[in-house]
Design an enzyme around this catalytic site. Sequence first.
Site, PDB file in Angstrom:
ATOM      1  N   GLU A 291     -28.086 -10.129 -84.999  1.00 32.98           N
ATOM      2  CA  GLU A 291     -26.577 -10.757 -85.128  1.00 32.98           C
ATOM      3  C   GLU A 291     -25.835 -10.190 -86.703  1.00 32.98           C
ATOM      4  O   GLU A 291     -24.705 -10.295 -86.790  1.00 32.98           O
ATOM      5  CB  GLU A 291     -26.772 -12.243 -85.276  1.00 32.98           C
ATOM      6  CG  GLU A 291     -25.676 -12.865 -84.653  1.00 32.98           C
ATOM      7  CD  GLU A 291     -26.023 -14.444 -84.264  1.00 32.98           C
ATOM      8  OE1 GLU A 291     -26.302 -14.570 -82.921  1.00 32.98           O
ATOM      9  OE2 GLU A 291     -25.963 -15.206 -85.017  1.00 32.98           O
TER      10      GLU A 291
ATOM     11  N   HIS B 290     -51.131  -0.948 -74.455  1.00 33.20           N
ATOM     12  CA  HIS B 290     -51.223  -0.668 -73.029  1.00 33.20           C
ATOM     13  C   HIS B 290     -50.088  -0.869 -72.063  1.00 33.20           C
ATOM     14  O   HIS B 290     -49.998  -1.315 -70.778  1.00 33.20           O
ATOM     15  CB  HIS B 290     -52.434  -1.451 -72.635  1.00 33.20           C
ATOM     16  CG  HIS B 290     -53.767  -1.154 -73.559  1.00 33.20           C
ATOM     17  ND1 HIS B 290     -54.867  -0.438 -72.816  1.00 33.20           N
ATOM     18  CD2 HIS B 290     -54.082  -1.402 -74.508  1.00 33.20           C
ATOM     19  CE1 HIS B 290     -55.760  -0.202 -73.461  1.00 33.20           C
ATOM     20  NE2 HIS B 290     -55.502  -0.860 -74.732  1.00 33.20           N
TER      21      HIS B 290
ATOM     22  N   LYS C 223     -18.049 -16.528 -74.306  1.00 31.98           N
ATOM     23  CA  LYS C 223     -17.724 -17.991 -74.224  1.00 31.98           C
ATOM     24  C   LYS C 223     -16.257 -18.102 -73.797  1.00 31.98           C
ATOM     25  O   LYS C 223     -15.919 -18.978 -73.009  1.00 31.98           O
ATOM     26  CB  LYS C 223     -17.804 -18.542 -75.634  1.00 31.98           C
ATOM     27  CG  LYS C 223     -19.329 -18.650 -76.081  1.00 31.98           C
ATOM     28  CD  LYS C 223     -19.265 -19.728 -77.395  1.00 31.98           C
ATOM     29  CE  LYS C 223     -20.506 -19.544 -78.106  1.00 31.98           C
ATOM     30  NZ  LYS C 223     -20.647 -19.968 -79.418  1.00 31.98           N
TER      31      LYS C 223
END
Lengths: 444, 444
Positions: free
Chosen positions: B285, B306, B420
């Site tokens: 951020e 793995h 938003k």
Amino acid sequence: MILKLNDKYLKKFISEHEYECIAPMVTVADKMLREKSGLGNSFLGWMDLPENYDKKEFERIKIAAKRIQADCDAFIVIGIGGSYLGTRAIVDFLNSVERQGNGKYPEIYYAGCNISAASLNDLLYICENKNVCINVISKSGTTTEPAVAFRILRAFLEKKYGVEEANKRIYVTTDKARGTLKSFATQQGYETFVIPDDVGGRFSVLTAVGLLPVAVAGIDIDALMQGANDARIAYSSADLNKNDAYKYAAMRNILYRKGKSVELLVGYEPFVGTLQEWWKQLFGESEGKDGKGIFPASVIFSTDLHSLGQYIQEGERILFETVLSVNDTKSMYTIPYDEANIDGLNFLAGRDINELKQIAMRATQLAHIDGGVPNIHIELEERSAYCLGYLIYFFELACAMSGYLLGVNPFDQPGVEAYKKNMFAMLSKPGYEELRKALEERNI
Amino acid sequence: MILKLNDKYLKKFISEHEYECIAPMVTVADKMLREKSGLGNSFLGWMDLPENYDKKEFERIKIAAKRIQADCDAFIVIGIGGSYLGTRAIVDFLNSVERQGNGKYPEIYYAGCNISAASLNDLLYICENKNVCINVISKSGTTTEPAVAFRILRAFLEKKYGVEEANKRIYVTTDKARGTLKSFATQQGYETFVIPDDVGGRFSVLTAVGLLPVAVAGIDIDALMQGANDARIAYSSADLNKNDAYKYAAMRNILYRKGKSVELLVGYEPFVGTLQEWWKQLFGESEGKDGKGIFPASVIFSTDLHSLGQYIQEGERILFETVLSVNDTKSMYTIPYDEANIDGLNFLAGRDINELKQIAMRATQLAHIDGGVPNIHIELEERSAYCLGYLIYFFELACAMSGYLLGVNPFDQPGVEAYKKNMFAMLSKPGYEELRKALEERNI
């Protein structure tokens, strides 16, 4: 629809003629898969598995699962990589806390997937007052992490129950004939299940590797296999336009060639978190070789919109997203009206959280494509064993196709040996004397 | 040593003169930080926080934590992004299952960090038969996810205990004066704590945001702050060669300019997993903007050797690794001798798992640098609140320096608003009518 591959958020990034250009390559790669003529062709057993699985063993798995459910409340899966990631993905995807925690089915725990004394102590603390069964999963029986965990947990069981009773609580999934684990299991009388020779670890979730523990967790393995088999039939065309698994592979490949080196698998529910980890192994281990490959990463939204969201929206443009959404999660919750309305959100009152989530998802997809992040969208019908089996096969087939389109052998993993060799040399394992000497002479 | 920045696995990738070239830039950026002359300079409160924190509030936090410990066995933190990631990182890093599960301290749960009915149902199921307190953490009180969760959990508490008793079980961490949440808290008589104006969310873990819940979890917040303050003093030089936080920032920046676009924070213990998530927000951020930034990802070894190990060893060479190891984890376990020796590992018998882990780590680092993956190594002395506080400050300062070296404002997050705005428009929130119309007219 069970699974829908939605390309509407991708149209700005991939033109129709690009699919035309890659379609012949897809047809060739399909032939390599179906005729077993490509690299890695001795590991194609997963392709027909949902139809041609061992029906007798499958019944034996169900019987063993019932016995295990009666015998224990903690079932420990010992395995690393493909020997536990698929199991954990399925259990976490399907089992709510309520379902897992109601005491009807054993809790599933994982061991032998790290080298951590702290984790081991946590597990032994948890198991102290529980009844325990274990399932050790290893082709050879000699992989360090699970072997060490098996030593410790076998000793724990033998101390707790005595050897005879412990032997009844140990289940082994391994090679059908070879390997020291198989012979030891026979000698001790452990019940054993088979890791087929032609199925690699990361493609093994629908063998006994995954089926036994998920059956123990109370999951309907018939539905799981049925879903996988229906996907096998649905994705049998060599034509890109009739096969969404291949289309997904083509999309990824086209985006990679445009410089999109990182794929973010985006979930909108915390319960997909470990499925993302399974997916990372599947694609990362299949494609990351010869200096090539898309780097697989994952996020959960809206959680990580408040973390990696900033980077995705405006950071370096090396990303594309594959959104995996589940239409019916079998959960709902209505947002309550609040007299005080301190958050100013009364306009949401009476609406379901799922509706809010769907809107947040579309809002995010539009924001991200506006920010230059191509979006692939995979919509799954519901949170069910059937749909998950379908999705698993979709990803496996897409991965195989994707690897051939990239120009690698999707079924080997030569790079996994590099650290192991160094480790064995440093641990003075017999046979590694020369490497040990070479490492000692390095001035690092 | 508390924290050692080890560059021995990096020498092949960065020459000494590269540090010389960047050193003057570091000095300039240090000045921007210390003199508060750079972009985002109104959010530098975190820099002096470990020394200049509000001592009275700190004592009040300890008293509240004691009361909460007595009042509940489930403490729910409601927050998203920086309002919960730091807390979760500290709790998971320090608390073993034994410590968390022994009933002495409440279990810490998290809500309001997603839009998932399934997660909410899980949480409510867990809380049904527990005594519950909650801590809602939000600067404004209007962020959708925590606000919705607070509506629901407040109603849950009021139904369970009645309004008067519920009010005593609700703790609010918010703006010191402004915002509807603050006024509502005053009206209801909730105890409140302060999110300082000059500390952004991702830098807020050492304010009341993180301190209250971690104190509830039984963690020594004095030691945590002491560690942070000692780091503040240790990393006060403007000289790259005397300041390892700056050196880490310089290493990252140099590698990024060489085309290493992805940084993998590597842990060797599962307990660092959520600290990695906190780190991802901090760096992602802060740096992911203006089309720039290193993409932060994470793995736990040997687990993911793995899984993503193959990609790291041989895939596209866009990665570098920062290995975060903890020398003394306060846990040990000796590998037992096994008569049968089915795994052939008796050469390990009698050795501690930590020794095996250390060797696996060095083996992996050598393998990866041989594969072309630069390795930075951060060694932390022990698994303790003091060392963790030290590490947190190290990362925060390194992040600020790294952002300035990259040429961004490390303290804003303009891209978080994009989704938003779309979401509010689609939800018909008052004030977003025009955007709603524009979105409806888009043909997607």
